[in-house]
Scaffold this active site. Structure first.
Site, PDB file in Angstrom:
ATOM      1  N   SER A  89       0.850  -1.187   0.000  1.00 40.84           N
ATOM      2  CA  SER A  89       0.000   0.000   0.000  1.00 40.84           C
ATOM      3  C   SER A  89       0.886   1.236   0.000  1.00 40.84           C
ATOM      4  CB  SER A  89      -0.893   0.003   1.237  1.00 40.84           C
ATOM      5  OG  SER A  89      -0.091   0.308   2.365  1.00 40.84           O
ATOM      6  N   LYS A  90       0.214   2.376   0.023  1.00 34.93           N
ATOM      7  CA  LYS A  90       0.936   3.654  -0.028  1.00 34.93           C
ATOM      8  C   LYS A  90       2.022   3.766   1.033  1.00 34.93           C
ATOM      9  CE  LYS A  90      -2.716   6.347  -0.299  1.00 34.93           C
ATOM     10  NZ  LYS A  90      -3.706   7.303  -0.184  1.00 34.93           N
ATOM     11  N   ARG A  91       1.787   3.079   2.168  1.00 35.45           N
ATOM     12  CA  ARG A  91       2.779   3.150   3.252  1.00 35.45           C
ATOM     13  C   ARG A  91       4.153   2.664   2.784  1.00 35.45           C
ATOM     14  NH1 ARG A  91       1.967  -0.599   7.065  1.00 35.45           N
ATOM     15  NH2 ARG A  91       0.511  -1.630   5.700  1.00 35.45           N
TER      16      ARG A  91
END
Ligand code: GLU
Length: 468
Positions: free
Chosen positions: A239-241
């Site tokens: 994910s964006k993390r």
């Protein structure tokens, strides 16, 4: 014939995981000389808009995919409606007049909530009255809990079963006559002759509902392959993390599309050969659906960059030139220089370019004089006699008629031996003066490439700039 499809819901960008899904569907279709369909699932009127689909299409084209057919579900609304009513007429579905706000209220605090089938009990008279009053309704699938399980075969996980008890009477057609995902996806896969569905494992729990729809229509379900998701470095879903998950971000970063294709494919499928670098045509040729990975794979940016580096070094200079030309910075940097000179620059740098973008920094000195010199290098390599050495070298280089690599090398080496110094005593400071850096391609190639005029100028300027 194998027919696969990629069916993104337009959300504004192509997620890396979706790019991998698209690729595997594409490779399978191409390997079998089948058909690959692009279907934009844009029936969520609130969220979908054509510009969002355009971004996805741009990314798919960038990674080199081509499709045989292209559909937009928003243009097929009547088809789904017709099929929803067919299920209604055949008793597989029923109208639900419940107020959506109230349903939402009821579902709010429950993790698992099932519709209580209230509207299934309505008499025909009551239904007629509600219809006459123009009461809004949705069409729900009637999941009959006969104690049996819904079982299907997944080609990645094997047999999968769900208790009917767990499956809600899901909506097929919304009050605005738009279909839900489940209805639209089944109608389309059936009507488009899709034989094999490769999709993220997050869709596994959707499949029992879709199996019920297939059964209700008496349609044969396609083969399913639910792909284990890609994880980030910490083992959690990518994910964006973990950094950008937008496929086109990697283009901007200077990753080649062939690198991304190569890398993403290997995250989803393990080729028989023990090698890492493949191009699209090999991936198509070698693709083996039986070798789809059954376990999670991790996205590793370092690995991606190292594959990119390998790929760049193996590319023809002309191709790198064309790819670099897509960057504004490149055109600005190289403005006024002839193509032959630029191509030679690419030749010199391409073994040191992890990404295309690295060219701008590492080859900058080929086009403009370094704005600064490496500080540590200056301290390390500039001695009291450096000024003198550079001056003498300048005089020697000016004498050369044919400013080619071997002549330059001979001239520098013989100067050093006459002065009884090591070549390195002159080469290191010279490199800093010409490039600004302590590392560069072979210094004689660099000198020949820059040309006599620039080299002489830079030595003179350095003597002024450094007051040496
Ligand atoms: N439109 C769905 C999505 O973007 C995919 C549907 C499917 O592959 O069945 O997640």
């Amino acid at each position: 014939m194998i027919t696969t499809r990629f069916a993104p819901s337009p959300t504004g960008f192509l997620h890396l995981g979706s790019a991998r899904t698209a690729l595997l569907n594409y490779l399978y279709a191409k390997h079998t000389e089948g058909k690959f369909i692009l279907r934009i699932e844009d029936t969520d009127a609130k969220r979908s808009d054509k510009s969002l689909s355009a971004k996805i299409i741009e990314a798919l084209k960038w990674i080199g995919l081509e499709w045989d057919e292209e559909y937009y579900q928003s243009e097929r609304i009547d088809i789904y409606k017709k099929y929803a009513y067919q299920l209604l007429e055949n008793g597989f579905a029923y109208r639900c007049f419940c107020n959506p706000d109230e349903i939402e209220k009821k579902t709010k605090n429950n993790i698992i909530w099932k519709y209580d089938k209230n509207c299934l009990k309505l008499s025909q008279d009551k239904i007629d009255k509600l219809l006459k009053d123009n009461t809004n309704f949705v069409i729900r699938f009637n999941v009959v809990n006969d104690g049996n399980k819904i079982t299907f075969y997944d080609n990645v996980r094997g047999e999968v079963s769900f208790d009917k008890e767990q499956v809600d009477d899901f909506v097929l057609l919304k009050a605005d006559n738009y279909p839900t995902y489940h209805l639209a996806v089944c109608c389309d896969d059936h009507l488009m002759g899709v034989t094999d569905i490769l999709r993220g494992e997050d869709h596994l729990t959707n499949t029992p509902k879709q199996i019920l729809i297939y059964n209700a229509f008496n349609w044969e379900p396609p083969r399913f392959y639910h792909l284990p998701l890609i994880h980030g470095s910490d083992g959690k879903k990518l994910s964006k993390r973990h950094g950008s998950v937008d496929t086109l971000f990697y283009k901007r970063m200077g990753i080649l599309s062939e690198t991304l294709v190569n890398y993403l494919t290997l995250l989803g499928y393990s080729p028989q050969e023990n090698k890492e670098l493949f191009d699209m045509s090999e991936l198509i040729e070698k693709f083996d659906i039986k070798r789809i990975r059954k376990s999670y794979s991790r996205f590793d940016l370092k690995k991606l960059v190292s594959i990119n580096s390998e790929k760049i070094r193996n590319l023809k200079n002309e191709r790198i030139y064309d790819m670099l030309s897509e960057y504004e910075e490149f055109n600005r940097l190289t403005q006024g220089f002839n193509k032959e000179y630029i191509l030679k620059g690419i030749e010199l740098i391409k073994t040191r370019m992890p990404t295309l973008r690295d060219f701008f920094d590492r080859a900058k000195y080929m086009f403009i004089e370094p704005e600064s010199y490496d500080e540590k290098g200056l301290k390390k390599y500039f001695k009291e006699n450096t000024k003198d050495l550079l001056l003498q070298l300048k005089i020697e280089l000016e004498k050369l008629d044919d400013f080619k690599e071997t002549n330059i090398e001979n001239s520098l080496r013989s100067l050093c031996s006459r002065l009884n110094i090591k070549d390195a005593e002159l080469i290191h400071p010279l490199r800093i003066v010409l490039t600004g850096y302590t590392v560069s391609p072979g210094i004689f190639e660099v000198i020949a490439h820059l040309g006599k005029k620039v080299v002489v100028e830079r030595i003179e300027n350095a003597r002024i700039r450094l007051s040496i």
